[in-house]
Scaffold this motif. Structure first.
Motif, PDB file in Angstrom:
ATOM      1  N   THR A 181      14.311   6.025  -6.953  1.00 52.24           N
ATOM      2  CA  THR A 181      14.393   5.396  -8.277  1.00 52.24           C
ATOM      3  C   THR A 181      13.300   4.361  -8.518  1.00 52.24           C
ATOM      4  N   ALA A 182      12.503   4.076  -7.486  1.00 53.09           N
ATOM      5  CA  ALA A 182      11.464   3.054  -7.599  1.00 53.09           C
ATOM      6  C   ALA A 182      10.493   3.197  -6.431  1.00 53.09           C
ATOM      7  N   LEU A 183       9.347   2.586  -6.572  1.00 53.52           N
ATOM      8  CA  LEU A 183       8.403   2.435  -5.466  1.00 53.52           C
ATOM      9  C   LEU A 183       8.341   0.952  -5.120  1.00 53.52           C
ATOM     10  N   THR A 184       8.076   0.672  -3.858  1.00 55.36           N
ATOM     11  CA  THR A 184       7.998  -0.707  -3.392  1.00 55.36           C
ATOM     12  C   THR A 184       6.696  -0.907  -2.631  1.00 55.36           C
ATOM     13  N   LEU A 185       6.043  -2.026  -2.885  1.00 50.02           N
ATOM     14  CA  LEU A 185       4.884  -2.442  -2.105  1.00 50.02           C
ATOM     15  C   LEU A 185       5.433  -3.294  -0.964  1.00 50.02           C
ATOM     16  N   PHE A 186       5.212  -2.839   0.271  1.00 52.37           N
ATOM     17  CA  PHE A 186       5.711  -3.519   1.464  1.00 52.37           C
ATOM     18  C   PHE A 186       4.567  -4.166   2.225  1.00 52.37           C
ATOM     19  N   GLU A 187       4.881  -5.265   2.889  1.00 50.75           N
ATOM     20  CA  GLU A 187       3.973  -5.878   3.841  1.00 50.75           C
ATOM     21  C   GLU A 187       4.533  -5.651   5.237  1.00 50.75           C
ATOM     22  N   SER A 188       3.693  -5.274   6.172  1.00 51.44           N
ATOM     23  CA  SER A 188       4.082  -5.089   7.564  1.00 51.44           C
ATOM     24  C   SER A 188       3.657  -6.336   8.334  1.00 51.44           C
ATOM     25  N   VAL A 189       4.652  -7.108   8.837  1.00 47.76           N
ATOM     26  CA  VAL A 189       4.357  -8.362   9.535  1.00 47.76           C
ATOM     27  C   VAL A 189       5.168  -8.450  10.817  1.00 47.76           C
ATOM     28  N   ARG A 190       4.712  -9.299  11.717  1.00 52.84           N
ATOM     29  CA  ARG A 190       5.482  -9.625  12.919  1.00 52.84           C
ATOM     30  C   ARG A 190       6.055 -11.017  12.732  1.00 52.84           C
ATOM     31  N   LEU A 191       7.376 -11.112  12.812  1.00 51.70           N
ATOM     32  CA  LEU A 191       8.064 -12.389  12.713  1.00 51.70           C
ATOM     33  C   LEU A 191       8.838 -12.607  13.993  1.00 51.70           C
ATOM     34  N   ASN A 192       8.489 -13.670  14.720  1.00 52.92           N
ATOM     35  CA  ASN A 192       9.134 -13.957  16.006  1.00 52.92           C
ATOM     36  C   ASN A 192       9.075 -12.743  16.946  1.00 52.92           C
ATOM     37  N   GLY A 193       7.937 -12.059  16.952  1.00 50.70           N
ATOM     38  CA  GLY A 193       7.739 -10.918  17.835  1.00 50.70           C
ATOM     39  C   GLY A 193       8.373  -9.628  17.352  1.00 50.70           C
ATOM     40  N   LYS A 194       9.022  -9.657  16.186  1.00 53.79           N
ATOM     41  CA  LYS A 194       9.718  -8.475  15.663  1.00 53.79           C
ATOM     42  C   LYS A 194       8.954  -7.923  14.457  1.00 53.79           C
ATOM     43  N   LEU A 195       8.750  -6.600  14.431  1.00 55.22           N
ATOM     44  CA  LEU A 195       8.090  -5.960  13.301  1.00 55.22           C
ATOM     45  C   LEU A 195       9.046  -5.927  12.113  1.00 55.22           C
ATOM     46  N   VAL A 196       8.559  -6.406  10.968  1.00 54.21           N
ATOM     47  CA  VAL A 196       9.371  -6.453   9.751  1.00 54.21           C
ATOM     48  C   VAL A 196       8.566  -5.847   8.613  1.00 54.21           C
ATOM     49  N   TYR A 197       9.213  -4.964   7.847  1.00 54.18           N
ATOM     50  CA  TYR A 197       8.607  -4.419   6.632  1.00 54.18           C
ATOM     51  C   TYR A 197       9.205  -5.198   5.463  1.00 54.18           C
ATOM     52  N   ARG A 198       8.436  -6.155   4.976  1.00 50.26           N
ATOM     53  CA  ARG A 198       8.917  -7.076   3.953  1.00 50.26           C
ATOM     54  C   ARG A 198       8.484  -6.602   2.563  1.00 50.26           C
ATOM     55  N   PRO A 199       9.437  -6.389   1.649  1.00 48.09           N
ATOM     56  CA  PRO A 199       9.070  -5.999   0.277  1.00 48.09           C
ATOM     57  C   PRO A 199       8.313  -7.115  -0.431  1.00 48.09           C
ATOM     58  N   ILE A 200       7.211  -6.749  -1.063  1.00 51.47           N
ATOM     59  CA  ILE A 200       6.430  -7.694  -1.867  1.00 51.47           C
ATOM     60  C   ILE A 200       6.851  -7.584  -3.327  1.00 51.47           C
ATOM     61  N   ALA A 201       6.928  -6.337  -3.843  1.00 53.77           N
ATOM     62  CA  ALA A 201       7.300  -6.117  -5.243  1.00 53.77           C
ATOM     63  C   ALA A 201       7.869  -4.717  -5.397  1.00 53.77           C
ATOM     64  N   ASP A 202       8.845  -4.598  -6.285  1.00 58.19           N
ATOM     65  CA  ASP A 202       9.464  -3.309  -6.626  1.00 58.19           C
ATOM     66  C   ASP A 202       8.941  -2.835  -7.975  1.00 58.19           C
ATOM     67  N   PHE A 203       8.823  -1.521  -8.130  1.00 56.09           N
ATOM     68  CA  PHE A 203       8.351  -0.919  -9.366  1.00 56.09           C
ATOM     69  C   PHE A 203       9.331   0.188  -9.761  1.00 56.09           C
ATOM     70  N   PRO A 204      10.384  -0.182 -10.512  1.00 58.26           N
ATOM     71  CA  PRO A 204      11.403   0.806 -10.897  1.00 58.26           C
ATOM     72  C   PRO A 204      10.823   1.873 -11.819  1.00 58.26           C
ATOM     73  N   PHE A 205      11.335   3.068 -11.711  1.00 59.82           N
ATOM     74  CA  PHE A 205      10.907   4.152 -12.590  1.00 59.82           C
ATOM     75  C   PHE A 205      11.343   3.842 -14.025  1.00 59.82           C
ATOM     76  N   ASN A 206      10.571   4.387 -14.971  1.00 59.05           N
ATOM     77  CA  ASN A 206      10.813   4.182 -16.406  1.00 59.05           C
ATOM     78  C   ASN A 206      10.727   2.718 -16.803  1.00 59.05           C
ATOM     79  N   SER A 207       9.855   1.970 -16.142  1.00 62.65           N
ATOM     80  CA  SER A 207       9.692   0.547 -16.457  1.00 62.65           C
ATOM     81  C   SER A 207       8.215   0.231 -16.520  1.00 62.65           C
TER      82      SER A 207
END
Length: 192
Positions: free
Chosen positions: A156-182
């Motif tokens: 229903t949407a696309l998301t721009l994710f950032e791939s970062v290491r936080l406290n040694g753990k890989l995290v895919y953090r959403p930066i922004a969402d782009f809902p369809f039909n918007s």
């Protein structure tokens, strides 16, 4: 910052992926398994992005999602990539014209915006369960394990994710969402 474009998954889908991942773990001697919070469907890996490039990426995402209609995708069994004697094991996605069209449209929009992208590889839609896996049994045995997955996955949407290491753990953090039909993008923090 290292980024990619993907699709967020509903919690019920993540729960089913954890069950499938459990089957892979039982068939493995070792490996790095995807944290359930990181489960997603990658549409396009971008790579390193500087702040000036973010607006071009967001413009491409806004363009691609403006007239896009929501659709469903279906899982299609376990698959793998094999690198350096280790496995990347994933749950595949059945062939879907909507998904491939979205991928093609996004690539064209990014290139039109003169984005320098990471090297493109064949688009094989999948949900990564684990990397660097050393199997304790033959692939043919694991690939025949019945999968407890009976739901279609909404896109229903696309998301721009950032791939970062936080406290040694890989995290895919959403930066922004782009809902369809918007026409407008929305901050990821407002949509979690």
């Amino acid at each position: 910052m290292r980024v990619f474009i993907g699709v967020r998954l509903p919690e019920v889908i993540k729960e089913q992926l954890v069950a499938i991942q459990g089957e892979v773990k039982r068939a493995s001697l070792k490996g790095s398994f995807t944290d359930p919070d990181n489960f997603h469907l990658t549409i396009r890996f971008i790579g390193e992005m500087n702040p000036e490039q973010q607006s071009a990426i967001e413009a491409a995402l806004t363009y691609c999602t403006a007239d896009q209609v929501s659709f469903l995708i279906e899982p299609d069994g376990l698959g793998y990539f094999f690198k350096k004697n280790k496995w990347i094991i994933w749950l595949g996605i059945k062939e879907n014209n909507h998904l491939h069209h979205l991928y093609e449209q996004l690539n064209a929009a990014l290139l039109k915006g003169k984005m320098i992208l990471a090297k493109e590889v064949a688009f094989i839609p999948h949900l990564t369960l684990g990397r660097g896996i050393v199997l304790s049994q033959e692939w043919e045995t694991l690939s025949k394990v019945p999968l407890p997955f009976d739901q279609k996955i909404p896109v229903t949407a696309l998301t721009l994710f950032e791939s970062v290491r936080l406290n040694g753990k890989l995290v895919y953090r959403p930066i922004a969402d782009f809902p369809f039909n918007s026409q407008a993008s929305h901050s990821a923090s407002n949509n979690q």
